[in-house]
Design an enzyme around this catalytic site. Structure first.
Site, PDB file in Angstrom:
ATOM      1  N   CYS A   1      -5.002   1.216   6.401  1.00  0.00           N
ATOM      2  CA  CYS A   1      -5.429   2.091   6.218  1.00  0.00           C
ATOM      3  C   CYS A   1      -6.500   3.135   5.408  1.00  0.00           C
ATOM      4  O   CYS A   1      -6.848   4.242   6.017  1.00  0.00           O
ATOM      5  CB  CYS A   1      -4.608   2.950   6.052  1.00  0.00           C
TER       6      CYS A   1
ATOM      7  N   CYS B   1       0.257   3.231   3.422  1.00  0.00           N
ATOM      8  CA  CYS B   1       0.907   2.515   4.956  1.00  0.00           C
ATOM      9  C   CYS B   1       1.686   1.605   4.769  1.00  0.00           C
ATOM     10  O   CYS B   1       2.543   1.375   6.517  1.00  0.00           O
ATOM     11  CB  CYS B   1      -0.210   2.571   5.356  1.00  0.00           C
TER      12      CYS B   1
ATOM     13  N   CYS C   1      -8.638  -5.006  -9.584  1.00  0.00           N
ATOM     14  CA  CYS C   1      -7.862  -4.463 -10.875  1.00  0.00           C
ATOM     15  C   CYS C   1      -7.661  -2.822  -9.738  1.00  0.00           C
ATOM     16  O   CYS C   1      -9.006  -2.688  -9.967  1.00  0.00           O
ATOM     17  CB  CYS C   1      -9.364  -3.892 -11.532  1.00  0.00           C
TER      18      CYS C   1
ATOM     19  N   CYS D   1       1.074  -1.163  -0.407  1.00  0.00           N
ATOM     20  CA  CYS D   1      -0.208   0.241   0.233  1.00  0.00           C
ATOM     21  C   CYS D   1       0.660   1.098  -0.156  1.00  0.00           C
ATOM     22  O   CYS D   1       2.041   1.196   0.639  1.00  0.00           O
ATOM     23  CB  CYS D   1      -0.754  -0.475   1.521  1.00  0.00           C
TER      24      CYS D   1
ATOM     25  N   CYS E   1      -6.925  -1.056   1.320  1.00  0.00           N
ATOM     26  CA  CYS E   1      -6.357  -1.532   2.154  1.00  0.00           C
ATOM     27  C   CYS E   1      -6.999  -1.776   3.873  1.00  0.00           C
ATOM     28  O   CYS E   1      -7.475  -0.962   3.891  1.00  0.00           O
ATOM     29  CB  CYS E   1      -4.675  -0.724   2.340  1.00  0.00           C
TER      30      CYS E   1
END
Length: 159
Positions: free
Chosen positions: A125, A79, A146, A76, A122
Site C-alpha cells: 500500500c 493494509c 527502524c 501493516c 509497505c
C-alpha cells in the site's frame, strides 16, 4: 509550402491529442485501481495517518510495540500485509521497534526526501513505516529497520 504547413500542423495536433488521450486513459485507470485499493484499506486515526500517509514519526519510546516480546507477525496497519517476523526483532535502544530483516518482498526501500536516509514503505500500500540503516553493527545482518509502532499491528502466533 502552405499545404505542407497545414499537414505538419494537423499531424502535430493529432499527435498531441493522441498523447493527451492516452495519458488521460492511463491516469483514470490508475486512479480507479487506487480508489479500489483505498476502499480495502483499514481506517486510520489522525495520528496513524500523520505517520503512515504523511510520512511522520512517532515520539521515541512511546510506541506500544517497542517492548513487545511475543512470537508472531508484524503487519501493516493500513493494509494488513505481513511485514516482519518477531524472530527478526531486536533491541537497538533507539526508541522504535527494530528489525534486521523483513518478510521477503514486503518492504520497499526508497530514497528519503532528506537525501541522507532510506525510507521504508509497505510494498502493498506504500504506507510509510520508517527508515532502514546499514553498517551499525547491531546484528550479524548489519541492518536496522527502524519502524514506527503506529505503522504496524501485531498478530501473535497461535499456541
Amino acid at each position: 509550402m502552405r499545404r505542407t504547413s497545414k499537414i505538419s500542423f494537423l499531424m502535430a495536433l493529432f499527435l498531441v491529442l493522441a498523447h493527451l488521450t492516452s495519458c488521460a486513459q492511463d491516469k483514470n485507470k490508475s486512479t480507479n485501481s487506487k480508489s479500489k485499493q483505498k476502499m480495502e484499506w483499514n481506517k486510520l486515526t489522525k495520528e496513524e495517518e500523520a505517520i503512515i500517509v504523511n510520512k511522520g514519526t512517532e515520539m521515541p519510546y512511546t510506541g506500544k510495540l517497542l517492548d513487545n516480546k511475543e512470537k508472531g507477525t508484524y503487519t501493516c496497519k493500513r493494509c494488513n500485509a505481513p511485514l516482519y517476523r518477531s524472530e527478526t526483532k531486536f533491541e537497538s535502544f533507539c526508541g522504535w521497534p527494530s528489525f534486521d530483516d523483513e518478510i521477503k518482498g514486503a518492504v520497499l526501500r526508497l530514497p528519503d526526501l532528506d537525501g541522507r536516509r532510506t525510507e521504508i514503505v509497505c510494498a502493498k500500500c506504500n504506507g510509510h513505516l520508517g527508515h532502514v540503516f546499514e553498517g551499525e553493527g547491531f546484528t550479524a545482518k548489519n541492518t536496522r529497520h527502524c519502524v514506527n509502532s503506529l505503522s504496524m499491528n501485531f498478530v501473535a502466533d497461535k499456541k
